[in-house]
Every structure is written in C-alpha cells, then in structure tokens.
Design a protein around this motif. Structure first.
Motif, PDB file in Angstrom:
ATOM      1  N   MET A   1     -37.368  22.832  15.992  1.00  0.00           N
ATOM      2  CA  MET A   1     -38.756  23.088  16.350  1.00  0.00           C
ATOM      3  C   MET A   1     -39.675  22.545  15.248  1.00  0.00           C
ATOM      4  SD  MET A   1     -40.511  26.832  16.940  1.00  0.00           S
ATOM      5  CE  MET A   1     -41.479  27.232  15.512  1.00  0.00           C
ATOM      6  N   ALA A   2     -40.755  21.967  15.647  1.00  0.00           N
ATOM      7  CA  ALA A   2     -41.741  21.485  14.677  1.00  0.00           C
ATOM      8  C   ALA A   2     -42.718  22.603  14.329  1.00  0.00           C
ATOM      9  CB  ALA A   2     -42.489  20.298  15.264  1.00  0.00           C
ATOM     10  N   ALA A   3     -43.349  22.490  13.188  1.00  0.00           N
ATOM     11  CA  ALA A   3     -44.369  23.465  12.802  1.00  0.00           C
ATOM     12  C   ALA A   3     -45.544  23.375  13.768  1.00  0.00           C
ATOM     13  CB  ALA A   3     -44.835  23.194  11.385  1.00  0.00           C
ATOM     14  N   LYS A   4     -46.230  24.508  13.957  1.00  0.00           N
ATOM     15  CA  LYS A   4     -47.373  24.505  14.861  1.00  0.00           C
ATOM     16  C   LYS A   4     -48.355  25.605  14.481  1.00  0.00           C
ATOM     17  CE  LYS A   4     -44.980  27.433  18.219  1.00  0.00           C
ATOM     18  NZ  LYS A   4     -44.506  27.562  19.594  1.00  0.00           N
ATOM     19  N   PHE A   5     -49.587  25.388  14.877  1.00  0.00           N
ATOM     20  CA  PHE A   5     -50.616  26.424  14.800  1.00  0.00           C
ATOM     21  C   PHE A   5     -50.678  27.081  16.166  1.00  0.00           C
ATOM     22  CE2 PHE A   5     -52.170  23.631  11.416  1.00  0.00           C
ATOM     23  CZ  PHE A   5     -52.489  24.563  10.432  1.00  0.00           C
ATOM     24  N   GLU A   6     -50.457  28.384  16.219  1.00  0.00           N
ATOM     25  CA  GLU A   6     -50.598  29.132  17.464  1.00  0.00           C
ATOM     26  C   GLU A   6     -51.968  29.796  17.458  1.00  0.00           C
ATOM     27  OE1 GLU A   6     -46.019  30.434  18.477  1.00  0.00           O
ATOM     28  OE2 GLU A   6     -47.341  31.925  17.588  1.00  0.00           O
ATOM     29  N   VAL A  20     -46.890  28.524  12.169  1.00  0.00           N
ATOM     30  CA  VAL A  20     -45.483  28.856  12.368  1.00  0.00           C
ATOM     31  C   VAL A  20     -44.651  27.687  11.838  1.00  0.00           C
ATOM     32  CG1 VAL A  20     -43.723  29.487  14.057  1.00  0.00           C
ATOM     33  CG2 VAL A  20     -46.101  30.194  14.408  1.00  0.00           C
ATOM     34  N   ALA A  21     -43.767  27.983  10.891  1.00  0.00           N
ATOM     35  CA  ALA A  21     -42.912  26.966  10.274  1.00  0.00           C
ATOM     36  C   ALA A  21     -41.837  26.520  11.267  1.00  0.00           C
ATOM     37  CB  ALA A  21     -42.268  27.533   9.010  1.00  0.00           C
ATOM     38  N   PRO A  22     -41.159  25.407  10.976  1.00  0.00           N
ATOM     39  CA  PRO A  22     -40.110  24.932  11.878  1.00  0.00           C
ATOM     40  C   PRO A  22     -38.991  25.953  12.124  1.00  0.00           C
ATOM     41  CG  PRO A  22     -40.721  23.192  10.373  1.00  0.00           C
ATOM     42  CD  PRO A  22     -41.432  24.442   9.912  1.00  0.00           C
ATOM     43  N   ASN A  23     -38.790  26.890  11.195  1.00  0.00           N
ATOM     44  CA  ASN A  23     -37.748  27.911  11.378  1.00  0.00           C
ATOM     45  C   ASN A  23     -38.226  29.094  12.221  1.00  0.00           C
ATOM     46  OD1 ASN A  23     -39.413  29.341   9.647  1.00  0.00           O
ATOM     47  ND2 ASN A  23     -37.905  29.548   8.014  1.00  0.00           N
ATOM     48  N   GLY A  24     -39.469  29.021  12.728  1.00  0.00           N
ATOM     49  CA  GLY A  24     -39.990  30.076  13.587  1.00  0.00           C
ATOM     50  C   GLY A  24     -40.726  31.181  12.853  1.00  0.00           C
TER      51      GLY A  24
END
Length: 113
Positions: A1-6, A20-24
């Motif tokens: 998973m890639a990092a994202k802004f939720e 949210v970092a790539p590790n969730g």
C-alpha cells in the motif's frame, strides 16, 4: 500500500485528515477544519513542510510518552503524531512523514458522509 492522506468529516461536520504510512499506521493527524477547502490547504502545507527537519517539534506527554508535531513556516501546528513507546519509535514516525507526505495520494472520504 502506498502512503495516503485520508480526508474525513468528523461527527460535528468538521474536516480532519490523517497521513497513513504504507504499513497502514496513522503517522500524523490534523486539527479540525471548518471547511473542506481549509483541510485541503492543510494537506498541501504538510506536503510542503514535511521535508524540512526543523519544522518538527519533539515533545513528551504528561505520562512521558514521546510524540511530535509538524509546524508550518508561520509556526502553526499543522499535524500531530500519536504517542510512541520511545524516542527511537518517534524518530521513525518523523522519518516516515518526511519520506511519504510530499508524494502521498489523497483519499477523499468526505463525499461519502
């Protein structure tokens, strides 16, 4: 998973985002914003300021748990971390924000609310 802004809407109809970092794991949480546009500006500010090491404040909660804040150029806090188990873990969180925030995708969940 890639990092994202939720980007989400809170129960009181304000807006908040998490990085949210790539590790969730959530590595940074914003303040509450009155409007979606203000929250989006906050995300852009995090993207811009995350690479600047001097913008991170290293703090400890009353119970001694380390955490950090990220400040904009004007000194305003634009995000805060969770509490960490130790200083080494906090530094890892800062490194994660620095590495992932500038290129993190936007996951806009506000339309669903």
């Amino acid at each position: 998973m890639a990092a994202k802004f939720e980007l989400k809407k809170s129960q009181n109809d304000k807006f908040v985002f998490n990085l949210v970092a790539p590790n969730g794991q959530v590595v940074l949480t914003s303040e509450l914003y009155e409007s979606r546009a203000s929250a989006l500006n906050g995300i852009e500010s995090v993207r811009k300021n995350a690479p600047v090491g001097g913008r991170f404040g290293r703090l400890c909660a009353k119970n001694g748990s380390p955490y950090f804040t990220l400040k904009a150029a004007n000194g305003q806090v634009i995000g805060q971390s969770q509490m960490y188990s130790g200083e080494k873990a906090r530094e890892g969180g800062i490194e994660s924000v620095q590495a992932h925030a500038p290129h993190a995708a936007l996951d806009d969940q506000t339309a669903a609310n």
